[in-house]
Design an enzyme around this catalytic site. Structure first.
Site, short mmCIF file in Angstrom:
data_model
loop_
_atom_site.label_atom_id
_atom_site.label_comp_id
_atom_site.label_asym_id
_atom_site.label_seq_id
_atom_site.Cartn_x
_atom_site.Cartn_y
_atom_site.Cartn_z
CG ASP A 44 16.24 -22.37 -21.93
OD1 ASP A 44 16.61 -21.77 -20.89
OD2 ASP A 44 16.93 -23.25 -22.48
CB SER A 45 14.22 -20.46 -16.82
OG SER A 45 13.97 -19.11 -17.17
CG ASP A 83 17.55 -18.71 -23.23
OD1 ASP A 83 18.65 -18.73 -23.81
OD2 ASP A 83 17.36 -19.15 -22.08
CE LYS A 113 20.31 -16.88 -21.67
NZ LYS A 113 20.61 -18.34 -21.72
CD GLU A 115 21.89 -23.12 -21.96
OE1 GLU A 115 22.38 -24.27 -21.90
OE2 GLU A 115 20.85 -22.79 -21.35
CD GLU A 182 22.60 -20.71 -15.00
OE1 GLU A 182 22.34 -20.33 -16.16
OE2 GLU A 182 21.83 -21.40 -14.32
#
Ligand code: KIV
Length: 268
Positions: A44-45, A83, A113, A115, A182
């Protein structure tokens, strides 16, 4: 042959490092795949490096699915991870499973993925129950920046480190196939890597993780003047790209491009 989760368990056991890079479109996926990267993350960056947002919080499911589809068309052998964006897995467990399923069905990813640690237990369990492979993400989880007060290294105090270690063990017990760590101190990343059976993939987490991940634009030096400590640029391509584009503009203005001999069609 496309990589599978089994390859990554084996690589951890045999101490072979796992490489992961982000890609967001057909061209970046082709490059990252041809370079022999084990895992491609459609991160999602992309909100920051492709869409120009200040953070990842505005990224939608539709943004993610569109970019996943392009990456899936460009990558042949890397394992593909999509993501899950902000709020796509935290509103309800049902929504989390539905959105994770879209990454597989519509985005043609092999895994998702997401978070977070203990607070995402129910969502992770349900997604795994639906037969979808999950990659965890702990430490500096950028979707929590407003709770963290910015992009800050996590797990520096004993108490914070303990919580991240517990979360990593929990995620591994639930059945995630790997965990991104991270921006945490290298000592904590090492301890987590030694404590869980699943591979850890570090970004700003030191050399002792089972694998490493970096963002495509950071590795290639596509953002002049911005380089976090944990990034290594393996090229500085912004300047040569800018030069090429300037040269094109100059040659068109001076009528040097196109030429009749090299770039034009003739009626005869
Ligand atoms: O979105 C992303 O690119 C990521 C990586 C930095 C791990 O989550």
């Amino acid at each position: 042959m496309r990589k599978t989760v089994l390859d990554f368990y084996k690589m951890k056991q045999e101490k072979e490092k796992i490489t992961m890079l982000t890609a967001y479109d057909y061209v970046s996926a082709r490059l990252v795949d041809e370079a022999g990267t084990d895992i491609i993350l459609v991160g999602d960056s992309l909100g920051m490096v492709m869409l120009g947002y200040q953070d990842t919080l505005s990224v939608t499911m539709e943004d993610m699915i569109r970019h996943c589809q392009a990456v899936a068309r460009g990558a042949k052998t890397a394992f593909l991870v999509g993501d899950m964006p902000f709020l796509s897995f935290s509103v309800s467990v049902e929504k989390a499973v539905e959105n994770a399923g879209r990454f597989i069905r519509e985005g043609h990813m092999q895994a998702v993925k997401l978070e977070g640690g203990r607070e995402r237990k129910a969502a992770i369990e349900a997604i795994l129950d639906a037969g979808i492979a999950v990659m965890g993400h702990l430490g500096l989880t950028p979707q929590y920046i407003h709770r963290f007060g910015g992009f800050k290294v996590q797990g520096k105090t004993q108490e914070a480190a303990k919580r991240i270690l517990e979360d990593a063990k929990l995620l591994a017990d639930l059945g995630v196939f790997s965990i991104v760590l991270e921006s945490v101190p290298w000592q904590l990343a090492k301890k987590i890597t030694e404590s869980v059976d699943v591979p850890t993939i570090g970004i700003g987490a030191g050399p002792y993780c089972d694998g490493q991940v970096l963002v495509f634009h950071d590795v290639l030096g596509l953002f002049p003047g911005f380089k976090p400590r944990f990034v290594k640029q393996y090229g500085q391509f912004y300047a040569p790209m800018l030069d090429a584009l300037k040269k094109y503009n100059e040659e068109v203005k001076k009528s040097l491009f196109p030429t009749i001999e090299e770039h034009s069609y003739s009626s005869e």
